[in-house]
Design an enzyme around this catalytic site. Sequence first.
Site, PDB file in Angstrom:
ATOM      1  N   GLY A 142       0.769  -1.244   0.000  1.00  0.00           N
ATOM      2  CA  GLY A 142       0.000   0.000   0.000  1.00  0.00           C
ATOM      3  C   GLY A 142       0.797   1.290   0.000  1.00  0.00           C
ATOM      4  O   GLY A 142       0.289   2.330   0.422  1.00  0.00           O
ATOM      5  N   ASN A 161       1.622   3.119  -2.532  1.00  0.00           N
ATOM      6  CA  ASN A 161       0.966   4.090  -3.423  1.00  0.00           C
ATOM      7  C   ASN A 161      -0.270   4.680  -2.756  1.00  0.00           C
ATOM      8  O   ASN A 161      -0.541   5.876  -2.883  1.00  0.00           O
ATOM      9  CB  ASN A 161       0.595   3.436  -4.756  1.00  0.00           C
ATOM     10  N   MET A 201      -3.939  -7.498  -7.084  1.00  0.00           N
ATOM     11  CA  MET A 201      -3.368  -8.629  -7.820  1.00  0.00           C
ATOM     12  C   MET A 201      -4.416  -9.517  -8.499  1.00  0.00           C
ATOM     13  O   MET A 201      -4.169 -10.687  -8.745  1.00  0.00           O
ATOM     14  CB  MET A 201      -2.496  -9.465  -6.878  1.00  0.00           C
ATOM     15  N   ARG A 202      -5.571  -8.953  -8.809  1.00  0.00           N
ATOM     16  CA  ARG A 202      -6.592  -9.738  -9.511  1.00  0.00           C
ATOM     17  C   ARG A 202      -7.042  -8.998 -10.753  1.00  0.00           C
ATOM     18  O   ARG A 202      -7.158  -7.770 -10.739  1.00  0.00           O
ATOM     19  CB  ARG A 202      -7.767 -10.027  -8.590  1.00  0.00           C
ATOM     20  N   ASN A 237      -4.813   2.076 -13.227  1.00  0.00           N
ATOM     21  CA  ASN A 237      -3.819   1.221 -12.571  1.00  0.00           C
ATOM     22  C   ASN A 237      -2.445   1.839 -12.754  1.00  0.00           C
ATOM     23  O   ASN A 237      -2.209   2.593 -13.694  1.00  0.00           O
ATOM     24  CB  ASN A 237      -3.850  -0.172 -13.221  1.00  0.00           C
ATOM     25  N   HIS A 279       1.631   0.627 -13.086  1.00  0.00           N
ATOM     26  CA  HIS A 279       2.440  -0.568 -13.335  1.00  0.00           C
ATOM     27  C   HIS A 279       3.916  -0.167 -13.398  1.00  0.00           C
ATOM     28  O   HIS A 279       4.262   0.845 -14.008  1.00  0.00           O
ATOM     29  CB  HIS A 279       2.007  -1.216 -14.658  1.00  0.00           C
TER      30      HIS A 279
HETATM   31  C1  GRF Z   1       3.431  -1.075  -7.474  1.00  0.00           C
HETATM   32  O1  GRF Z   1       4.778  -1.253  -7.838  1.00  0.00           O
HETATM   33  C2  GRF Z   1       2.552  -0.992  -8.667  1.00  0.00           C
HETATM   34  O2  GRF Z   1       3.202  -0.481  -9.783  1.00  0.00           O
HETATM   35  C3  GRF Z   1       2.149  -2.413  -8.908  1.00  0.00           C
HETATM   36  O3  GRF Z   1       2.037  -2.977  -7.629  1.00  0.00           O
HETATM   37  C4  GRF Z   1       2.899  -2.291  -6.736  1.00  0.00           C
HETATM   38  C5  GRF Z   1       2.105  -1.899  -5.540  1.00  0.00           C
HETATM   39  O4  GRF Z   1       2.905  -1.388  -4.542  1.00  0.00           O
HETATM   40  N1  GRF Z   1       0.923  -2.489  -9.664  1.00  0.00           N
HETATM   41  P1  GRF Z   1       2.286  -0.747  -3.249  1.00  0.00           P
HETATM   42  O5  GRF Z   1       1.389  -1.798  -2.612  1.00  0.00           O
HETATM   43  O6  GRF Z   1       1.535   0.466  -3.641  1.00  0.00           O
HETATM   44  O7  GRF Z   1       3.465  -0.438  -2.386  1.00  0.00           O
END
Ligand code: GRF
Length: 209
Positions: free
Chosen positions: A14, A16, A94-95, A111, A113
Amino acid sequence: MKRLPIGILGSGKGSNCRAIFERIRSGDLAAEAHLVVSDVLDAPILDIAREFGVTNAYLPPGRFRTRLEPEIEEQLVQMLRDAGVELVVLAGFMRVLHEPMLKAFRRRIINIHPSLLPKFPGLESWKQALVAGETVTGCTVHYVDERIDHGQILAQGEIRILPNDTPESLHARIQVLEHKLYPAVIAEFCERYGEASQQVGGWPDKWVL
Ligand code: GRF
């Protein structure tokens, strides 16, 4: 200006989500976090939501590994609607989402990535970039469609890959960039939402950033 109600979906640490909450708290992101949902019971993202006083829920995903069971995905739509969410922000979820969500929130799911898509979709993209001998990588914010790490690209940030980079050091630098890029893109949505809410008809059904 009306603030954009967002919902965040995540399965992991989490960081982000935290970066977005911090920007909201500091007053430079005109969003309002209405809900955080995780498919993982003890995901740290749920603790972050609690820390920031945001409503949060664990959604048991059902019997599949890479998607939600269709009835559960319908339930997720309902939860987000009940919470008044207008923009769904995936932050390490992750889904793969399917029709219930994609139909209910058309062009309202984004999203982030950790690669310069279309290069290196899928898992551990920073490792993929290293193995491929790239000299530059970064991260991408995109609309979500039914394919993994696909969908129209909204923004990208780049970083150099250094000769002594390890997967860990590279991933850490990409994440620093993510924490700037994601709130910046959400800020654009907030602006559109604020403008649209002052017009007849409100938030348009279809627009491109
Ligand atoms: C991030 O690196 C994002 O790009 C990918 O999953 C990761 C999530 O990281 N989709 P966090 O849980 O926000 O630390």
